[in-house]
Motif scaffolding. Sequence first.
Motif, PDB file in Angstrom:
ATOM      1  N   ALA A 199     154.860 -34.054  40.096  1.00 51.76           N
ATOM      2  CA  ALA A 199     153.913 -35.164  40.169  1.00 51.76           C
ATOM      3  C   ALA A 199     154.667 -36.477  40.135  1.00 51.76           C
ATOM      4  N   ASN A 200     154.118 -37.483  40.808  1.00 52.76           N
ATOM      5  CA  ASN A 200     154.646 -38.834  40.720  1.00 52.76           C
ATOM      6  C   ASN A 200     153.886 -39.588  39.648  1.00 52.76           C
ATOM      7  N   ILE A 201     154.612 -40.186  38.686  1.00 49.93           N
ATOM      8  CA  ILE A 201     153.967 -41.000  37.659  1.00 49.93           C
ATOM      9  C   ILE A 201     154.699 -42.331  37.548  1.00 49.93           C
ATOM     10  N   ASP A 223     147.170 -26.961  25.703  1.00 49.07           N
ATOM     11  CA  ASP A 223     148.431 -27.279  26.373  1.00 49.07           C
ATOM     12  C   ASP A 223     148.849 -28.727  26.184  1.00 49.07           C
ATOM     13  N   SER A 224     150.113 -28.935  25.819  1.00 50.06           N
ATOM     14  CA  SER A 224     150.747 -30.246  25.895  1.00 50.06           C
ATOM     15  C   SER A 224     151.474 -30.327  27.234  1.00 50.06           C
ATOM     16  N   THR A 225     151.505 -31.527  27.810  1.00 49.44           N
ATOM     17  CA  THR A 225     152.112 -31.728  29.122  1.00 49.44           C
ATOM     18  C   THR A 225     153.236 -32.750  29.032  1.00 49.44           C
ATOM     19  N   PHE A 226     154.364 -32.427  29.668  1.00 48.22           N
ATOM     20  CA  PHE A 226     155.521 -33.309  29.727  1.00 48.22           C
ATOM     21  C   PHE A 226     155.797 -33.649  31.190  1.00 48.22           C
ATOM     22  N   TRP A 227     156.338 -34.861  31.422  1.00 44.79           N
ATOM     23  CA  TRP A 227     156.808 -35.249  32.739  1.00 44.79           C
ATOM     24  C   TRP A 227     158.284 -35.619  32.619  1.00 44.79           C
ATOM     25  N   PHE A 228     159.150 -34.852  33.313  1.00 42.57           N
ATOM     26  CA  PHE A 228     160.590 -35.087  33.303  1.00 42.57           C
ATOM     27  C   PHE A 228     161.029 -35.560  34.692  1.00 42.57           C
TER      28      PHE A 228
END
Length: 254
Positions: A199-201, A223-228
């Motif tokens: 995903a683009n953030i 669920d916890s969500t991470f963006w790396f």
Amino acid sequence: MHIIRRTLLALFAAGLSLSAHAAVQNIDVGTPLARFALLKPGTHHYLRFMRTPAGASQPIDIWTREIRFEEREGKQLMRIVQRWDGVLPTPSVRTYDSWFEAGSFRPLSHERISERDGKRVVEGFVFAPDKITGMRELADNTQKDLAVASAEPTYNFETDIEFLQALPLAEGLDARINFYHPGGSMAPQRYSFRVTGSANIAGPAGPVDCWVVKTDYNRPGSDSTFWFAKGSQLMLRQESPLPDGRVMVKTLID
């Protein structure tokens, strides 16, 4: 014709099953991490805040994380130093000082100091292959008598962000990691961290293409969500829902 079609479908399903199985990877303490070289000396700051069901944002603290590489007792080790400057519910400061083997991220020690309302609490821990114990020589250590057995060596859960940065993040990866929160009530156990897509953030300097990673922390349904960020694998954001409808957010400032 129907027999051939059924056979092809069965083979296709089996192939999917094998691919899914191949994506599961046990990450064992002591094994060199595939992308450890992405961990660079330097400091990053995160804002932690609570997002309410009504859409309000309530600041919690500024979270500073610094990676260092230093020599100790003739060995080149990695050190992660953290500082949490809190505003809710009252002003507070927490500092963490953690040491690791370079390359493998094997934890060696972890010190934690918390200060709030004029009270200071010192905690120190030593990681061994079969247990985690209190640091006996640390002055005022409230955890000096701690002794937690572990069926296998465990990673330090309070440095999970840097640890996840060093994994071979890719579509479909399901990393099974043995973590322990020093001094916590939960015994060391394996947790699943799954790469569910891309995903683009928004990042500090503009949009960033990210790997999306999820975990339920062994609590199904939350669920916890991470963006790396792809490339550096630096964590840009984490969102963790709470039972009361609020969402804990951690977002990179710089």
